[in-house]
Design a protein around this motif. Structure first.
Motif, PDB file in Angstrom:
ATOM      1  N   SER A 148       0.825  -1.206   0.000  1.00  0.00           N
ATOM      2  CA  SER A 148       0.000   0.000   0.000  1.00  0.00           C
ATOM      3  C   SER A 148       0.858   1.254   0.000  1.00  0.00           C
ATOM      4  N   MET A 149       1.961   1.225   0.720  1.00  0.00           N
ATOM      5  CA  MET A 149       2.861   2.373   0.745  1.00  0.00           C
ATOM      6  C   MET A 149       3.398   2.672  -0.647  1.00  0.00           C
ATOM      7  N   MET A 150       3.792   1.652  -1.364  1.00  0.00           N
ATOM      8  CA  MET A 150       4.359   1.870  -2.689  1.00  0.00           C
ATOM      9  C   MET A 150       3.296   2.131  -3.750  1.00  0.00           C
ATOM     10  N   ASP A 151       2.041   1.823  -3.443  1.00  0.00           N
ATOM     11  CA  ASP A 151       0.956   2.110  -4.376  1.00  0.00           C
ATOM     12  C   ASP A 151       0.447   3.541  -4.270  1.00  0.00           C
ATOM     13  N   ASN A 152       1.126   4.370  -3.506  1.00  0.00           N
ATOM     14  CA  ASN A 152       0.794   5.793  -3.442  1.00  0.00           C
ATOM     15  C   ASN A 152       1.357   6.466  -4.694  1.00  0.00           C
ATOM     16  N   ILE A 153       0.580   6.423  -5.770  1.00  0.00           N
ATOM     17  CA  ILE A 153       1.102   6.875  -7.062  1.00  0.00           C
ATOM     18  C   ILE A 153       1.348   8.381  -7.094  1.00  0.00           C
ATOM     19  N   ILE A 154       0.687   9.138  -6.208  1.00  0.00           N
ATOM     20  CA  ILE A 154       0.922  10.582  -6.173  1.00  0.00           C
ATOM     21  C   ILE A 154       2.387  10.867  -5.859  1.00  0.00           C
ATOM     22  N   THR A 155       2.964  10.052  -4.989  1.00  0.00           N
ATOM     23  CA  THR A 155       4.369  10.213  -4.629  1.00  0.00           C
ATOM     24  C   THR A 155       5.279   9.320  -5.448  1.00  0.00           C
ATOM     25  N   MET A 156       4.973   8.034  -5.504  1.00  0.00           N
ATOM     26  CA  MET A 156       5.924   7.071  -6.058  1.00  0.00           C
ATOM     27  C   MET A 156       6.051   7.145  -7.575  1.00  0.00           C
ATOM     28  N   ASN A 157       5.082   7.709  -8.253  1.00  0.00           N
ATOM     29  CA  ASN A 157       5.102   7.739  -9.720  1.00  0.00           C
ATOM     30  C   ASN A 157       5.227   9.158 -10.256  1.00  0.00           C
ATOM     31  N   SER A 158       5.964   9.981  -9.525  1.00  0.00           N
ATOM     32  CA  SER A 158       6.227  11.356  -9.944  1.00  0.00           C
ATOM     33  C   SER A 158       7.701  11.530 -10.251  1.00  0.00           C
ATOM     34  N   THR A 159       7.997  12.382 -11.226  1.00  0.00           N
ATOM     35  CA  THR A 159       9.376  12.660 -11.607  1.00  0.00           C
ATOM     36  C   THR A 159       9.593  14.170 -11.656  1.00  0.00           C
ATOM     37  N   PRO A 160      10.840  14.635 -11.605  1.00  0.00           N
ATOM     38  CA  PRO A 160      11.118  16.079 -11.610  1.00  0.00           C
ATOM     39  C   PRO A 160      10.598  16.795 -12.848  1.00  0.00           C
ATOM     40  N   GLY A 161      10.398  18.127 -12.706  1.00  0.00           N
ATOM     41  CA  GLY A 161       9.876  18.923 -13.807  1.00  0.00           C
ATOM     42  C   GLY A 161      10.683  20.160 -14.148  1.00  0.00           C
ATOM     43  N   LEU A 162      11.549  20.620 -13.230  1.00  0.00           N
ATOM     44  CA  LEU A 162      12.338  21.809 -13.534  1.00  0.00           C
ATOM     45  C   LEU A 162      13.270  21.578 -14.718  1.00  0.00           C
ATOM     46  N   ASN A 163      13.701  20.334 -14.903  1.00  0.00           N
ATOM     47  CA  ASN A 163      14.539  20.022 -16.062  1.00  0.00           C
ATOM     48  C   ASN A 163      13.777  20.192 -17.367  1.00  0.00           C
ATOM     49  N   VAL A 164      12.472  19.960 -17.344  1.00  0.00           N
ATOM     50  CA  VAL A 164      11.657  20.172 -18.544  1.00  0.00           C
ATOM     51  C   VAL A 164      11.516  21.673 -18.814  1.00  0.00           C
ATOM     52  N   ILE A 165      11.292  22.444 -17.762  1.00  0.00           N
ATOM     53  CA  ILE A 165      11.181  23.896 -17.908  1.00  0.00           C
ATOM     54  C   ILE A 165      12.473  24.483 -18.469  1.00  0.00           C
ATOM     55  N   SER A 166      13.610  23.931 -18.046  1.00  0.00           N
ATOM     56  CA  SER A 166      14.907  24.478 -18.435  1.00  0.00           C
ATOM     57  C   SER A 166      15.375  24.028 -19.810  1.00  0.00           C
ATOM     58  N   ALA A 167      14.768  22.989 -20.351  1.00  0.00           N
ATOM     59  CA  ALA A 167      15.191  22.476 -21.656  1.00  0.00           C
ATOM     60  C   ALA A 167      14.613  23.325 -22.782  1.00  0.00           C
ATOM     61  N   ASP A 168      14.703  22.834 -24.006  1.00  0.00           N
ATOM     62  CA  ASP A 168      14.343  23.630 -25.184  1.00  0.00           C
ATOM     63  C   ASP A 168      13.087  23.125 -25.883  1.00  0.00           C
ATOM     64  N   GLU A 169      12.188  22.511 -25.130  1.00  0.00           N
ATOM     65  CA  GLU A 169      10.967  21.988 -25.740  1.00  0.00           C
ATOM     66  C   GLU A 169       9.825  22.998 -25.720  1.00  0.00           C
ATOM     67  N   PHE A 170       9.837  23.936 -24.764  1.00  0.00           N
ATOM     68  CA  PHE A 170       8.731  24.873 -24.588  1.00  0.00           C
ATOM     69  C   PHE A 170       9.241  26.305 -24.527  1.00  0.00           C
ATOM     70  N   TYR A 171       8.352  27.227 -24.848  1.00  0.00           N
ATOM     71  CA  TYR A 171       8.627  28.639 -24.605  1.00  0.00           C
ATOM     72  C   TYR A 171       7.354  29.289 -24.080  1.00  0.00           C
ATOM     73  N   THR A 172       7.520  30.436 -23.462  1.00  0.00           N
ATOM     74  CA  THR A 172       6.364  31.175 -22.980  1.00  0.00           C
ATOM     75  C   THR A 172       6.500  32.636 -23.373  1.00  0.00           C
ATOM     76  N   THR A 173       5.411  33.360 -23.263  1.00  0.00           N
ATOM     77  CA  THR A 173       5.399  34.789 -23.544  1.00  0.00           C
ATOM     78  C   THR A 173       5.776  35.566 -22.286  1.00  0.00           C
ATOM     79  N   ASP A 174       5.954  36.863 -22.442  1.00  0.00           N
ATOM     80  CA  ASP A 174       6.240  37.700 -21.275  1.00  0.00           C
ATOM     81  C   ASP A 174       5.142  37.548 -20.232  1.00  0.00           C
TER      82      ASP A 174
END
Length: 451
Positions: free
Chosen positions: A43-69
């Protein structure tokens, strides 16, 4: 019980691991409730909110997306805005889930592994015991690997034994002081955990949020590719493909549907081996965040991903997700691209083209001619291009930039234009290494990364 409803014991862990000073070295009262049974551990490992999450700042910092001002100004946290611009002070005193969540995963896994030592399985419980132990080792390895992509230097065999890696926590005793291992020790631990997990896990899983043998091999292939060990990466990719070689034919999808792809959970979407999603950040929900224009223009007219992945929004295109909203797990499409790259680097042109075209035949309009070349370098360039187009927002692009920047022919300079200013990230710069959160530095005393 449906896997998506299993969040049992999360309150226990948050009470055990609540952050008062340093997440890694927090002294807590584990007597509040200690899981002791196989059911507790599962049951502890079936907590998918925690156990199945990965970092996201690396996605923000990469070159796949852009945003406006305006889009950038509307992002919720300073760490998101600062990561987008590769600024020196990212967190401005705040914490980041990209550090805390993986170490929660490590803590959960270590509680399970420590607790299993007190259990003596019999013939009726041995398989269940093995699945739980193998899963805990997988989760810990995945967390360590993901942490290393942000907080440790890119793997380089020439200096991996000298470069600082990440804190490698191998038990749940919070009284043990955290210290940073080397980059080599970090990757050695990831490989050790996965190698043991593979001997324990079954080939088939009940829920794709749980790992099986194919997920272990897929992760090992990713790890070895990151390390530049192309021979071993190809071996593990082959083993995983033998377990599951299925690809979705995008000709069978309905591009205009709100959800063109079959659901992953509990056990759908034949292409997915392991389910995970990126930590939620403003960019993933912000209407003013667009797919990079140069990236979008790489898709040809008869490339079905152009209509399945993206939706026109004003003057730009939003990425609407692939197999799940910002899916960051493991799937067979990545395996074919990994093996294709390895074959190309090992001068196996026919093998590289076969894997590449196996994937592309399921991504382009039926009847599109296969990619052909007699030049191994042209094949490798094409494979890396398709890797960028296929694996959007899975967290792999940042790792690819870090490893490919070591090769002058593939080195990439990133730039942003915002509020009339231009920001630049040079290849191999220190800004490819995220700083460890300030509260962690002050609480544990571990060495900070250069920025």
């Amino acid at each position: 019980m449906k896997i998506r409803y299993i969040i049992l014991l999360s309150a226990v862990i948050f009470s055990v691991a609540s952050c008062k000073k340093s997440f890694l070295d927090e002294k807590s009262d584990k007597s509040l409730l200690v899981p002791t049974t196989l059911s507790d551990f599962q049951s502890m490992m079936d907590n998918i909110i925690t156990m199945n999450s990965t970092p996201g700042l690396n996605v923000i910092s990469a070159d796949e997306f852009y945003t406006t001002d305006n889009g950038w100004k509307s992002w919720v946290t300073p760490m998101e805005r600062n990561s987008y611009l590769w600024l020196s002070n990212i967190y401005e005193g705040s914490t980041t889930p990209d550090w805390d969540v993986p170490y929660q995963q490590v803590f959960y896994a270590n509680i399970v592994l420590d607790g299993l030592e007190a259990i003596k399985p019999d013939a009726n419980t041995q398989n269940n015991y093995n699945q739980i132990k193998g899963s805990a080792l997988f989760y810990r390895a995945f967390a360590f690997y993901n942490l290393a992509q942000l907080f440790a230097a890119p793997y380089d065999q020439r200096n991996a034994t000298q470069q600082p890696g990440i804190p490698i926590r191998l038990n749940s005793d919070v009284n043990i002081k955290s210290v940073r291992g080397t980059v080599q020790q970090t990757y050695d631990q990831v490989i050790s955990d996965l190698s043991t997990a593979e001997t324990l896990l079954n080939a088939q899983v009940t829920y794709k949020s749980r790992p099986g043998k194919a997920a272990v091999d897929a992760l090992l292939a990713r790890v070895y590719l990151t390390m530049g060990n192309y021979t071993q990466a190809a071996v593990n990719a082959t083993t995983a493909i033998k377990s599951n070689n299925k690809l979705i034919d995008y000709n069978t999808l309905t591009p205009g549907a709100s959800r063109p792809f079959p659901n992953i959970l509990p056990n759908g979407n034949d292409e997915v081996l392991y389910y995970a999603t990126i930590n939620a950040y403003s960019y993933s929900y912000e209407a003013l965040t667009y797919i990079d224009t140069d990236l979008y223009n790489l898709y040809e007219t008869n490339d079905l991903r152009k209509t399945v992945f993206f939706r026109l929004n004003g003057t730009g295109y939003n990425f609407r997700g692939s197999y799940a909203y910002f899916f960051s797990g493991l799937a067979t499409d990545e395996l074919y691209l990994t093996r294709a790259e390895c074959y190309a680097r090992l001068n196996n042109l026919s093998g590289a083209l076969a894997d590449l075209n196996t994937l592309l035949s399921n991504r382009y309009v039926t009847g599109t001619l296969p990619f052909t070349t007699t030049n191994i370098n042209a094949a490798l360039t094409k494979i890396l291009l398709e890797r960028r187009k296929e694996l959007i927002s899975r967290g792999t692009r940042w790792t690819d930039l870090r490893r490919l920047n070591k090769e002058p022919r593939f080195a990439t300079t990133l730039s942003r234009n915002l509020d009339g200013n231009t920001y630049t990230l040079l290849p191999n710069g220190t800004r490819y290494l995220f700083p460890i959160p300030d509260d962690e530095i002050s609480g544990s005393g571990i060495v900070q990364n250069p920025r």
